[in-house]
Design a protein around this motif. Structure first.
Motif, PDB file in Angstrom:
ATOM      1  N   TRP A   1       0.735  -1.033  -0.108  1.00 22.25           N
ATOM      2  CA  TRP A   1      -0.098   0.036  -0.034  1.00 22.25           C
ATOM      3  C   TRP A   1       0.843   1.247   0.050  1.00 22.25           C
ATOM      4  N   ARG A   2       2.045   1.218   0.669  1.00 20.61           N
ATOM      5  CA  ARG A   2       3.072   2.351   0.820  1.00 20.61           C
ATOM      6  C   ARG A   2       3.244   2.937  -0.569  1.00 20.61           C
ATOM      7  N   ILE A   3       3.844   1.701  -1.242  1.00 21.17           N
ATOM      8  CA  ILE A   3       4.369   2.165  -2.529  1.00 21.17           C
ATOM      9  C   ILE A   3       3.130   2.433  -3.475  1.00 21.17           C
ATOM     10  N   PHE A   4       2.015   1.734  -3.585  1.00 22.77           N
ATOM     11  CA  PHE A   4       1.215   2.102  -4.449  1.00 22.77           C
ATOM     12  C   PHE A   4       0.495   3.576  -4.079  1.00 22.77           C
ATOM     13  N   TRP A   5       0.205   3.977  -2.921  1.00 24.38           N
ATOM     14  CA  TRP A   5      -0.173   5.507  -2.802  1.00 24.38           C
ATOM     15  C   TRP A   5       1.026   6.490  -2.991  1.00 24.38           C
ATOM     16  N   GLY A   6       2.198   6.049  -2.706  1.00 21.12           N
ATOM     17  CA  GLY A   6       3.225   6.886  -2.801  1.00 21.12           C
ATOM     18  C   GLY A   6       3.080   7.286  -4.481  1.00 21.12           C
ATOM     19  N   ILE A   7       3.192   6.328  -5.348  1.00 21.36           N
ATOM     20  CA  ILE A   7       2.997   6.373  -6.565  1.00 21.36           C
ATOM     21  C   ILE A   7       2.083   7.068  -7.125  1.00 21.36           C
ATOM     22  N   ALA A   8       0.799   6.727  -6.609  1.00 26.93           N
ATOM     23  CA  ALA A   8      -0.180   7.419  -6.885  1.00 26.93           C
ATOM     24  C   ALA A   8      -0.300   8.934  -6.789  1.00 26.93           C
ATOM     25  N   ILE A   9       0.063   9.320  -5.473  1.00 29.61           N
ATOM     26  CA  ILE A   9       0.109  10.688  -5.297  1.00 29.61           C
ATOM     27  C   ILE A   9       1.190  11.465  -5.775  1.00 29.61           C
ATOM     28  N   THR A  10       2.246  10.830  -6.398  1.00 33.85           N
ATOM     29  CA  THR A  10       3.260  11.466  -7.309  1.00 33.85           C
ATOM     30  C   THR A  10       2.729  11.739  -8.677  1.00 33.85           C
ATOM     31  N   ILE A  11       2.174  10.738  -9.034  1.00 30.76           N
ATOM     32  CA  ILE A  11       1.616  10.736 -10.686  1.00 30.76           C
ATOM     33  C   ILE A  11       0.405  11.942 -10.550  1.00 30.76           C
ATOM     34  N   ILE A  12      -0.355  12.251  -9.451  1.00 31.89           N
ATOM     35  CA  ILE A  12      -1.364  13.222  -9.319  1.00 31.89           C
ATOM     36  C   ILE A  12      -0.559  14.543  -9.524  1.00 31.89           C
ATOM     37  N   LEU A  13       0.442  14.674  -8.320  1.00 31.68           N
ATOM     38  CA  LEU A  13       1.074  15.851  -8.505  1.00 31.68           C
ATOM     39  C   LEU A  13       1.793  16.370  -9.835  1.00 31.68           C
ATOM     40  N   VAL A  14       2.319  15.285 -10.488  1.00 30.17           N
ATOM     41  CA  VAL A  14       2.938  15.466 -11.888  1.00 30.17           C
ATOM     42  C   VAL A  14       2.043  16.021 -12.771  1.00 30.17           C
ATOM     43  N   LYS A  15       0.730  15.447 -12.850  1.00 31.39           N
ATOM     44  CA  LYS A  15      -0.274  15.829 -13.675  1.00 31.39           C
ATOM     45  C   LYS A  15      -0.963  17.420 -13.129  1.00 31.39           C
TER      46      LYS A  15
END
Length: 62
Positions: A15-29
């Motif tokens: 879950w930590r990897i999943f949410w970290g990557i999801a939040i990162t992609i949202i920030l980049v977008k």
């Protein structure tokens, strides 16, 4: 629900990897919508992915 959890664990694993990557992609977008320079987006993307993986690895080794 058990099947969903097993499928999620198979594809995402942590879950930590999943949410970290999801939040990162949202920030980049969001930065892309604000016309931020590409270099800033790339640095945030790499930093977010690295931190997500690092926190997960640290948790596994402690």
């Amino acid at each position: 629900m058990t099947v969903f959890k097993k499928v999620f664990d198979f594809f995402c694993g942590d879950w930590r990897i999943f949410w970290g990557i999801a939040i990162t992609i949202i920030l980049v977008k969001l930065l892309g919508n604000w016309k931020a320079p590409n270099l800033v987006s790339i640095v945030i993307f790499l930093l977010g992915i690295t931190l997500s993986l690092g926190f997960s690895l640290r948790r596994e080794t402690i």
